[in-house]
Design an enzyme around this catalytic site. Structure first.
Site, PDB file in Angstrom:
ATOM      1  N   LYS A 114       0.781  -1.152   0.094  1.00  0.00           N
ATOM      2  CA  LYS A 114      -0.119  -0.055   0.011  1.00  0.00           C
ATOM      3  C   LYS A 114       1.090   1.150  -0.063  1.00  0.00           C
ATOM      4  O   LYS A 114       0.412   2.378  -0.453  1.00  0.00           O
ATOM      5  CB  LYS A 114      -0.901   0.073   1.214  1.00  0.00           C
TER       6      LYS A 114
HETATM    7  C1  LIG Z   1      -0.983  -7.919   2.397  1.00  0.00           C
HETATM    8  C2  LIG Z   1      -1.998  -7.722   1.318  1.00  0.00           C
HETATM    9  N1  LIG Z   1      -2.016  -8.396   0.441  1.00  0.00           N
HETATM   10  C3  LIG Z   1      -2.869  -8.488  -0.480  1.00  0.00           C
HETATM   11  C4  LIG Z   1      -4.207  -7.446  -0.595  1.00  0.00           C
HETATM   12  C5  LIG Z   1      -5.059  -7.913  -1.442  1.00  0.00           C
HETATM   13  O1  LIG Z   1      -4.890  -6.572  -2.444  1.00  0.00           O
HETATM   14  P1  LIG Z   1      -6.084  -5.968  -3.039  1.00  0.00           P
HETATM   15  O2  LIG Z   1      -7.172  -5.486  -2.215  1.00  0.00           O
HETATM   16  O3  LIG Z   1      -5.567  -4.560  -3.875  1.00  0.00           O
HETATM   17  O4  LIG Z   1      -6.656  -6.997  -4.207  1.00  0.00           O
HETATM   18  C6  LIG Z   1      -4.099  -6.757   0.517  1.00  0.00           C
HETATM   19  C7  LIG Z   1      -5.353  -5.657   1.070  1.00  0.00           C
HETATM   20  O5  LIG Z   1      -6.242  -5.905   0.215  1.00  0.00           O
HETATM   21  C8  LIG Z   1      -3.177  -6.821   1.489  1.00  0.00           C
HETATM   22  O6  LIG Z   1      -3.214  -5.894   2.481  1.00  0.00           O
HETATM   23  N1  LIG Z   2      -6.307  -5.171   2.348  1.00  0.00           N
HETATM   24  C1  LIG Z   2      -6.687  -3.795   2.416  1.00  0.00           C
HETATM   25  C2  LIG Z   2      -8.091  -3.918   2.008  1.00  0.00           C
HETATM   26  C3  LIG Z   2      -8.329  -2.350   1.468  1.00  0.00           C
HETATM   27  O1  LIG Z   2      -8.056  -2.368   0.120  1.00  0.00           O
HETATM   28  P1  LIG Z   2      -7.776  -1.118  -0.663  1.00  0.00           P
HETATM   29  O2  LIG Z   2      -6.626  -1.311  -1.574  1.00  0.00           O
HETATM   30  O3  LIG Z   2      -9.097  -0.890  -1.417  1.00  0.00           O
HETATM   31  O4  LIG Z   2      -7.491   0.071   0.208  1.00  0.00           O
HETATM   32  C4  LIG Z   2      -6.088  -3.295   3.646  1.00  0.00           C
HETATM   33  O5  LIG Z   2      -5.222  -3.843   4.039  1.00  0.00           O
HETATM   34  O6  LIG Z   2      -6.725  -2.441   4.291  1.00  0.00           O
END
Ligand SMILES: Cc1ncc(COP(=O)(O)O)c(C=O)c1O
Ligand SMILES: N[C@@H](CCOP(=O)(O)O)C(=O)O
Length: 472
Positions: A114
């Site tokens: 993120k």
């Molecule tokens: C460590 C981790 N891996 C994978 C994901 C999945 O990513 P996305 O939500 O973009 O599919 C998340 C959060 O969403 C995450 O925090």
């Molecule tokens: N896994 C995410 C969930 C939110 O996902 P986002 O990419 O839409 O912000 C988290 O860790 O909060």
């Protein structure tokens, strides 16, 4: 040339980049997407080889920004955002097997992918708010990682207050503390008695409550915000080019929850990158794997796993893919989303499902496989996976991918964010890096609220500086 952004539901104003970024969720409840996909030529993509991450980021992001931000300013913000990463390559690739690579996305300040988008988003938003002399109130939902990254990126910024909703007791201790130990007054970590899906539904409800949204000048930092997805598209380019693109295809296996990260891979493909298969990897909360198998998107209850950030059933960004798959017909998206709201499910027409399957595969990994994968990969290669990455690694092992094509598994978090689960699987307790070494000793500040949007709105209205300014 300026690109315009349109809502997947077709009933919100068409906006430029800066307004779409500040809007977060479109006013009709949809998600903003670029009206057209800008493409990069083969020569441009080939030219990314060996270039610093920030230069590739500028080339990928600039066409979507257009003249909304002056190019030298954009360049400076990108350089500053990635200067804070602990690895010179920003998102390095590590080889763990024949044609198998792990793309490490966790070298930012909060040890999860993120940071890659959030470090830039905070600078972009701050810049636009300063230019307009505005303040904003950020409301976000987190299953663990978005919250920490947003708090770290926006802490102490004078133009924003940040309210992050997390599911109480369902994030790891490290994740919780990354949100609760930040002393800055503009940061508000809130635990609700519900799931991430509840938290995300509350965030969307606040955006859809237009009087509240306007009064508080709400902004979003979840991947409902187009700028988040855009910034995440960059590392698909750097990884693929390092492995021979555009002269060969590269497959990606992506641990998936809210569908933002794997959708960013789709964006890279639409821009002309030679992406082969995009494999959606889910844990037992497998709505996306089931959808690709059956064509039916059907929400069930959420099960707590050792990959808590992926304990998600309502996968927001799937709406963006659906929009493309149905030929960008907003009426079809509106009807699917109405069915989701009423019946917790919708069915994808055969033609749209076939379009999705042209780019995507999907697979799931259960808890036993995740633990076994962490142990096996450590034993065989010496590499320690986190639980989310292990979901994708296990799915990659089982997927019917061409062995001659490089496979990149996205590593979305550092194993030290989930030390208990990683230790249980491997016998090794990963240590936090030095800047977080005393995290477990820092004092915490957390607000508990009921799983109720009215209570959350009341709290936000009481504490947001935008509301206080208006009352003064
Ligand atoms: C460590 C981790 N891996 C994978 C994901 C999945 O990513 P996305 O939500 O973009 O599919 C998340 C959060 O969403 C995450 O925090
Ligand atoms: N896994 C995410 C969930 C939110 O996902 P986002 O990419 O839409 O912000 C988290 O860790 O909060």
């Amino acid at each position: 040339m300026a690109i315009a952004y349109v809502s997947t539901r077709g009933d919100a104003p068409r906006l430029g980049f800066a307004d779409a970024m500040l809007a977060g969720l479109a006013r009709d409840g949809g998600l903003y997407v670029p009206e057209t996909w800008p493409t990069l030529s083969r020569e441009t993509i080939a030219g990314f080889a060996g270039r610093p991450y920030a230069e590739v980021a500028e080339a990928v992001i600039a066409p979507f920004v257009g003249d909304a931000i002056a190019r030298p300013t954009l360049k400076a913000m990108i350089a500053e955002a990635y200067a804070s990463f602990r690895h010179p390559a920003v998102t390095p690739l590590v080889q763990t097997g024949d044609n198998r690579f792990v793309l490490e996305l966790f070298h930012g300040p909060t040890l999860a992918f993120k940071d890659v988008a959030m470090q830039l988003l905070a600078r972009l938003m701050d810049h636009v708010l300063a230019e307009r002399g505005l303040r904003a109130t950020i409301v976000g939902a987190t299953s663990g990682d978005t919250g920490g990254a947003a708090i770290e990126a926006f802490r102490g910024r004078s133009r924003v207050d940040v309210f992050i909703l997390m599911p109480h007791g369902k994030v790891s201790e490290v994740q919780r503390r990354q949100m609760t130990t930040v002393p800055d007054a503009n940061v508000h970590a809130i635990a609700i008695d519900g799931s991430f899906d509840d938290a995300q539904a509350h965030v969307k409800a606040m955006f859809n409550h237009h009087a509240f949204r306007d009064r508080l000048a709400l902004a979003g930092v979840n991947s409902i915000n187009w700028a988040r997805v855009l910034a995440q598209a960059v590392y698909y380019f750097t990884a693929a080019v390092a492995l021979g693109a555009p002269h060969r295809e590269v497959d990606f296996v992506v641990p998936t929850g809210n569908f933002g990260d794997v959708f960013a891979g789709y964006v890279a493909k639409r821009m002309g990158l030679s992406v082969g298969r995009l494999v959606i990897a889910t844990n037992v909360n497998d709505i996306l794997a089931r959808t690709l198998e059956t064509g039916r998107y059907e929400v069930t209850g959420v099960t707590a796993t050792t990959s808590p950030s992926m304990d998600i059933q309502v996968s927001s960004n799937f709406e963006r893919l659906l929009f493309d798959a149905v030929g960008r017909d907003p009426a079809t998206v509106r009807s699917a989303m109405a069915s989701l709201a009423q019946a917790r499910s919708f069915t994808i027409a055969d033609e749209a499902l076939a379009a999705i399957r042209r780019d995507f595969d999907a697979g799931r990994a259960g808890e036993a496989e995740v633990g076994e994968t962490i142990a096996r990969v450590k034993r065989d290669t010496g590499y320690l996976l986190d639980t989310h990455t292990a979901v994708a690694y296990a799915v990659a092992d089982a997927a019917a991918l061409d062995p001659a094509t490089p496979t990149v598994v996205l590593s979305t978090a550092h194993p030290a964010k989930f030390p208990d689960a990683v230790e249980a699987a491997s016998g090794i307790r990963p240590a936090l890096p030095p800047h977080l070494a005393d995290l477990l000793d820092r004092p915490e500040r957390l607000t508990r609220l009921p799983n109720d949007v009215a209570a959350i709105e009341a709290y936000v209205a009481e504490h947001a500086r935008v509301a206080r300014d208006a009352a003064a």
